[in-house]
Scaffold this motif. Structure first.
Motif, PDB file in Angstrom:
ATOM      1  N   LYS A  39      62.102  45.968  41.189  1.00 56.27           N
ATOM      2  CA  LYS A  39      62.294  45.279  42.467  1.00 56.27           C
ATOM      3  C   LYS A  39      61.209  45.700  43.457  1.00 56.27           C
ATOM      4  N   SER A  40      60.803  46.971  43.405  1.00 54.63           N
ATOM      5  CA  SER A  40      59.765  47.446  44.326  1.00 54.63           C
ATOM      6  C   SER A  40      58.440  46.733  44.090  1.00 54.63           C
ATOM      7  N   ASP A  41      58.119  46.389  42.833  1.00 51.34           N
ATOM      8  CA  ASP A  41      56.882  45.645  42.542  1.00 51.34           C
ATOM      9  C   ASP A  41      56.900  44.275  43.224  1.00 51.34           C
ATOM     10  N   LEU A  42      58.032  43.602  43.140  1.00 51.52           N
ATOM     11  CA  LEU A  42      58.181  42.300  43.786  1.00 51.52           C
ATOM     12  C   LEU A  42      58.089  42.438  45.302  1.00 51.52           C
ATOM     13  N   PHE A  43      58.752  43.432  45.845  1.00 51.94           N
ATOM     14  CA  PHE A  43      58.727  43.664  47.291  1.00 51.94           C
ATOM     15  C   PHE A  43      57.302  43.877  47.783  1.00 51.94           C
ATOM     16  N   VAL A  44      56.578  44.764  47.111  1.00 48.22           N
ATOM     17  CA  VAL A  44      55.205  45.051  47.530  1.00 48.22           C
ATOM     18  C   VAL A  44      54.336  43.811  47.420  1.00 48.22           C
ATOM     19  N   GLU A  45      54.508  43.050  46.356  1.00 47.05           N
ATOM     20  CA  GLU A  45      53.686  41.853  46.169  1.00 47.05           C
ATOM     21  C   GLU A  45      53.914  40.827  47.276  1.00 47.05           C
ATOM     22  N   VAL A  46      55.149  40.578  47.657  1.00 51.29           N
ATOM     23  CA  VAL A  46      55.393  39.560  48.679  1.00 51.29           C
ATOM     24  C   VAL A  46      55.157  40.083  50.090  1.00 51.29           C
ATOM     25  N   MET A  47      55.218  41.392  50.272  1.00 51.83           N
ATOM     26  CA  MET A  47      55.063  41.942  51.616  1.00 51.83           C
ATOM     27  C   MET A  47      53.659  42.482  51.893  1.00 51.83           C
ATOM     28  N   ARG A  48      52.810  42.534  50.892  1.00 49.03           N
ATOM     29  CA  ARG A  48      51.468  43.104  51.099  1.00 49.03           C
ATOM     30  C   ARG A  48      50.714  42.310  52.162  1.00 49.03           C
ATOM     31  N   PRO A  49      49.997  43.001  53.030  1.00 48.10           N
ATOM     32  CA  PRO A  49      49.340  42.308  54.142  1.00 48.10           C
ATOM     33  C   PRO A  49      48.073  41.557  53.744  1.00 48.10           C
ATOM     34  N   LEU A  50      47.412  41.975  52.659  1.00 53.03           N
ATOM     35  CA  LEU A  50      46.212  41.277  52.224  1.00 53.03           C
ATOM     36  C   LEU A  50      45.956  41.564  50.753  1.00 53.03           C
ATOM     37  N   ALA A  51      45.250  40.670  50.118  1.00 57.67           N
ATOM     38  CA  ALA A  51      44.894  40.834  48.714  1.00 57.67           C
ATOM     39  C   ALA A  51      43.559  41.561  48.617  1.00 57.67           C
ATOM     40  N   GLU A  52      43.292  42.117  47.447  1.00 57.87           N
ATOM     41  CA  GLU A  52      42.067  42.892  47.287  1.00 57.87           C
ATOM     42  C   GLU A  52      40.817  42.054  47.502  1.00 57.87           C
ATOM     43  N   ASN A  53      40.866  40.750  47.256  1.00 59.41           N
ATOM     44  CA  ASN A  53      39.704  39.888  47.451  1.00 59.41           C
ATOM     45  C   ASN A  53      39.757  39.123  48.769  1.00 59.41           C
ATOM     46  N   ASP A  54      40.614  39.535  49.678  1.00 61.72           N
ATOM     47  CA  ASP A  54      40.729  38.914  50.998  1.00 61.72           C
ATOM     48  C   ASP A  54      39.366  38.959  51.695  1.00 61.72           C
ATOM     49  N   GLU A  55      39.056  37.898  52.417  1.00 62.85           N
ATOM     50  CA  GLU A  55      37.760  37.813  53.104  1.00 62.85           C
ATOM     51  C   GLU A  55      37.544  38.959  54.084  1.00 62.85           C
ATOM     52  N   ARG A  56      38.623  39.485  54.664  1.00 60.10           N
ATOM     53  CA  ARG A  56      38.482  40.621  55.588  1.00 60.10           C
ATOM     54  C   ARG A  56      38.081  41.887  54.847  1.00 60.10           C
ATOM     55  N   VAL A  57      38.540  42.050  53.633  1.00 62.08           N
ATOM     56  CA  VAL A  57      38.138  43.201  52.809  1.00 62.08           C
ATOM     57  C   VAL A  57      36.678  43.046  52.406  1.00 62.08           C
ATOM     58  N   VAL A  58      36.303  41.845  52.020  1.00 64.17           N
ATOM     59  CA  VAL A  58      34.917  41.572  51.645  1.00 64.17           C
ATOM     60  C   VAL A  58      33.990  41.869  52.828  1.00 64.17           C
ATOM     61  N   ALA A  59      34.375  41.441  54.023  1.00 66.33           N
ATOM     62  CA  ALA A  59      33.557  41.702  55.227  1.00 66.33           C
ATOM     63  C   ALA A  59      33.482  43.198  55.513  1.00 66.33           C
ATOM     64  N   LEU A  60      34.591  43.912  55.346  1.00 67.30           N
ATOM     65  CA  LEU A  60      34.593  45.358  55.565  1.00 67.30           C
ATOM     66  C   LEU A  60      33.661  46.042  54.575  1.00 67.30           C
ATOM     67  N   LEU A  61      33.709  45.653  53.314  1.00 66.92           N
ATOM     68  CA  LEU A  61      32.848  46.255  52.296  1.00 66.92           C
ATOM     69  C   LEU A  61      31.366  45.983  52.544  1.00 66.92           C
ATOM     70  N   ALA A  62      31.065  44.933  53.292  1.00 64.25           N
ATOM     71  CA  ALA A  62      29.678  44.580  53.578  1.00 64.25           C
ATOM     72  C   ALA A  62      29.093  45.351  54.761  1.00 64.25           C
ATOM     73  N   LEU A  63      29.939  46.073  55.501  1.00 65.90           N
ATOM     74  CA  LEU A  63      29.445  46.837  56.650  1.00 65.90           C
ATOM     75  C   LEU A  63      28.542  47.979  56.199  1.00 65.90           C
ATOM     76  N   PRO A  64      27.612  48.390  57.071  1.00 65.78           N
ATOM     77  CA  PRO A  64      26.838  49.602  56.762  1.00 65.78           C
ATOM     78  C   PRO A  64      27.802  50.794  56.649  1.00 65.78           C
ATOM     79  N   ARG A  65      27.504  51.729  55.746  1.00 70.95           N
ATOM     80  CA  ARG A  65      28.396  52.864  55.489  1.00 70.95           C
ATOM     81  C   ARG A  65      28.792  53.597  56.766  1.00 70.95           C
ATOM     82  N   GLU A  66      27.863  53.728  57.693  1.00 72.20           N
ATOM     83  CA  GLU A  66      28.156  54.499  58.906  1.00 72.20           C
ATOM     84  C   GLU A  66      29.129  53.789  59.855  1.00 72.20           C
ATOM     85  N   ARG A  67      29.464  52.542  59.571  1.00 76.67           N
ATOM     86  CA  ARG A  67      30.405  51.785  60.409  1.00 76.67           C
ATOM     87  C   ARG A  67      31.754  51.543  59.723  1.00 76.67           C
TER      88      ARG A  67
END
Length: 176
Positions: A39-67
């Motif tokens: 049940k916890s797997d289902l809960f986490v899946e439906v309640m997770r705030p973003l997916a690993e390939n979310d555009e916000r994650v992609v943008a964060l990964l593109a930042l310079p390391r110091e930022r």
């Protein structure tokens, strides 16, 4: 997924059952368990705030390391302050505190989908855990407990307080 979101949202984790979610979705509970053994797997899946390939994650990964520290902090604030994801994250945090399997599952998702992708390779698990707990503590204090002045601080004030620490955890010296 929609049925699980509705049932968890209305009743919370502890009062919800896979059987009820399946009934709401009009499917056999075995089908739900096939895709989500716990049940916890289902809960986490439906309640997770973003997916690993979310555009916000992609943008964060593109930042310079110091930022990255500032970028990670601002992404977390965006998620908590969004009406949809913020409500989900409050439910997850409340359930994680009261139910071990939810906490462990959510920590795994947070680490795998986001934080481990940002940290320097040396001592990566320690770095990621330090970032995750820093952000969780901030969220608990600001959005759940509403600790003053944390609850009313501007994003720039929070960035000045938290981003340097997050940056050190992500990429800096952990020897001292």
């Amino acid at each position: 997924m929609a049925a699980a979101t509705r049932v968890f949202g209305e009743k919370g984790y502890a009062a919800s059952s896979v059987r009820e979610i399946a009934r709401t979705a009009g499917v056999d509970p075995a089908l739900v368990r096939h895709y989500f053994p716990a049940k916890s797997d289902l809960f986490v899946e439906v309640m997770r705030p973003l997916a690993e390939n979310d555009e916000r994650v992609v943008a964060l990964l593109a930042l310079p390391r110091e930022r990255l520290g500032d970028g990670l902090l601002r992404l977390a604030l965006d998620l908590w302050e969004d009406p949809v994801t913020g409500a989900r994250m409050r439910a997850v945090l409340a359930s994680a505190v009261s139910t071990h399997e939810v906490g462990a599952a959510m920590a795994g998702v947070m680490m795998r989908d986001l934080v481990l992708r940002l940290v320097r390779e040396d001592r990566a698990p320690e770095r990621a855990a330090a970032c995750a707990t820093q952000l969780t503590g901030l969220a608990l204090g600001r959005y759940v407990l509403e600790v003053p002045p944390l609850a009313t601080a501007s994003r720039d004030t929070l960035s000045a307080l938290y981003a340097p620490t997050l940056q050190r955890y992500l990429d800096g010296d952990l020897s001292g």
